[in-house]
Design an enzyme around this catalytic site. Sequence first.
Site, PDB file in Angstrom:
ATOM      1  N   PHE A 172     -10.164  -3.240  10.494  1.00 25.17           N
ATOM      2  CA  PHE A 172     -11.303  -3.227   9.564  1.00 25.17           C
ATOM      3  C   PHE A 172     -10.862  -3.682   8.183  1.00 25.17           C
ATOM      4  O   PHE A 172      -9.689  -3.751   7.890  1.00 25.17           O
ATOM      5  CB  PHE A 172     -11.914  -1.824   9.497  1.00 25.17           C
ATOM      6  CG  PHE A 172     -10.923  -0.718   9.269  1.00 25.17           C
ATOM      7  CD1 PHE A 172     -10.643  -0.295   7.984  1.00 25.17           C
ATOM      8  CD2 PHE A 172     -10.268  -0.124  10.327  1.00 25.17           C
ATOM      9  CE1 PHE A 172      -9.727   0.727   7.764  1.00 25.17           C
ATOM     10  CE2 PHE A 172      -9.356   0.900  10.117  1.00 25.17           C
ATOM     11  CZ  PHE A 172      -9.064   1.322   8.833  1.00 25.17           C
TER      12      PHE A 172
ATOM     13  N   TYR B 103       0.778  -1.233   0.000  1.00 29.99           N
ATOM     14  CA  TYR B 103       0.000   0.000   0.000  1.00 29.99           C
ATOM     15  C   TYR B 103       0.813   1.287   0.000  1.00 29.99           C
ATOM     16  O   TYR B 103       0.261   2.365  -0.231  1.00 29.99           O
ATOM     17  CB  TYR B 103      -0.986  -0.029   1.169  1.00 29.99           C
ATOM     18  CG  TYR B 103      -2.070  -1.062   0.918  1.00 29.99           C
ATOM     19  CD1 TYR B 103      -3.104  -0.810   0.038  1.00 29.99           C
ATOM     20  CD2 TYR B 103      -2.000  -2.322   1.515  1.00 29.99           C
ATOM     21  CE1 TYR B 103      -4.067  -1.763  -0.235  1.00 29.99           C
ATOM     22  CE2 TYR B 103      -2.952  -3.282   1.253  1.00 29.99           C
ATOM     23  CZ  TYR B 103      -3.995  -3.001   0.379  1.00 29.99           C
ATOM     24  OH  TYR B 103      -4.946  -3.949   0.098  1.00 29.99           O
TER      25      TYR B 103
END
Length: 404
Positions: free
Chosen positions: A404, A119
């Site tokens: 999450f 990322y």
Amino acid sequence: MEVRTVQEQDVDGVLAVMGHAFGFEVKPEDRQHFLNQFELDRVFGAFDGDRVVGTGGAFSFDLTVPGGLVACGGTTIIAVLPTHRRRGLLTEMMRFHLDEVEGSGEPVAALWASEAPIYGRFGYGVATRSHRTKVDKARISFPRHPLGSGTVRILDGTEAQKTVPAIYEGVRTQRPGFLTRSPARWQEAHFYDPPDLRHGGTPQRWVVYEENGEPSGYATYRQHENWEGGVAANKVVCNSMIAATPAAEEGLWRYLAGIDLVRDIECWNTDPNSVLPAVVADMRRVQQTLVDGMWVRPLDVPRALAARKYRLAARLVLEIADRFRGSAAGTFALDGSPVDASCERVSEVPDLRLDVRELGSVYLGGTTFSELARAGLVAGEADALRTADLMFGWDLRPWCPEVF
């Protein structure tokens, strides 16, 4: 290939991709569980014809930043089928996702990385750290009086649902890195406790720390039974510990350390500001492994920087590069103080130069500009680095207990 928002009839395909990518068996009840917790208009898929071959989505959060809050898109369920890797789908999906987050009025995106190398190239930087803690319970002791006079009480599931969210809310607004939890998030992510999530342990147990009848901390844990040669060697796995005060945190650790027949206590994501190593007699019995926690990706630099407060009143000009999207790139003048902040695009010589990824890392105050400069990731003079470190630093290191 097409990337678009999914419809309800696509959910089975989304779950199938997730199962293949993350390595779990999809069960019939997973469909309703998915629909209960996700905002379907924020879930997208990559489609090969009418077949879902990649997935992603966002949760709508408010992120606590030093001295304030900012709207945040929680990047989640990013996955591609093994048959469709190395075709540029991930890059296409991330462009779609970040456009959607910014279009929803959220100045930042954030995620927990299933694979850390992925990322950074999309502009995410490590903004919080996670401490994985293991305590040798048989050799741990608390040599001084407790920090508080409170007591710990065991809650059943119904009482936990009434008591625990208020404790979390009281802490959330004060702690950089915390995220809002909707009622659906509480129910489907925190009180959801099917047997296949227990990994051989007990159902989730809840305890609350109270002083003068007022709750100020809670912990959730499972017990794993184990006997070795007739000797008890049980393990306690603490899934969450949220404490409003050092006394509450210490009281909860004392409770866990006092459970009989236990050899080890493990907590996968401990507060980096934890008092535990300082209050025990032998801190060597508290083993902590430091790993990355939540990653942050600024999208609207002026709004993101103006949303937080700064420890030092000063002006700083930052030149930001954004190789993936370009929209966050530019030169920005930040005027910040402990009271308020403003940020705008300017045409000035910058004090510091850095990538948007590094801006994500320093945004919550958990990483300093000087640390990144030593690694060759921030360019600027020593005086500007010191000013930036003093401005962005905060009283407590950021921490995100919400995965999450």
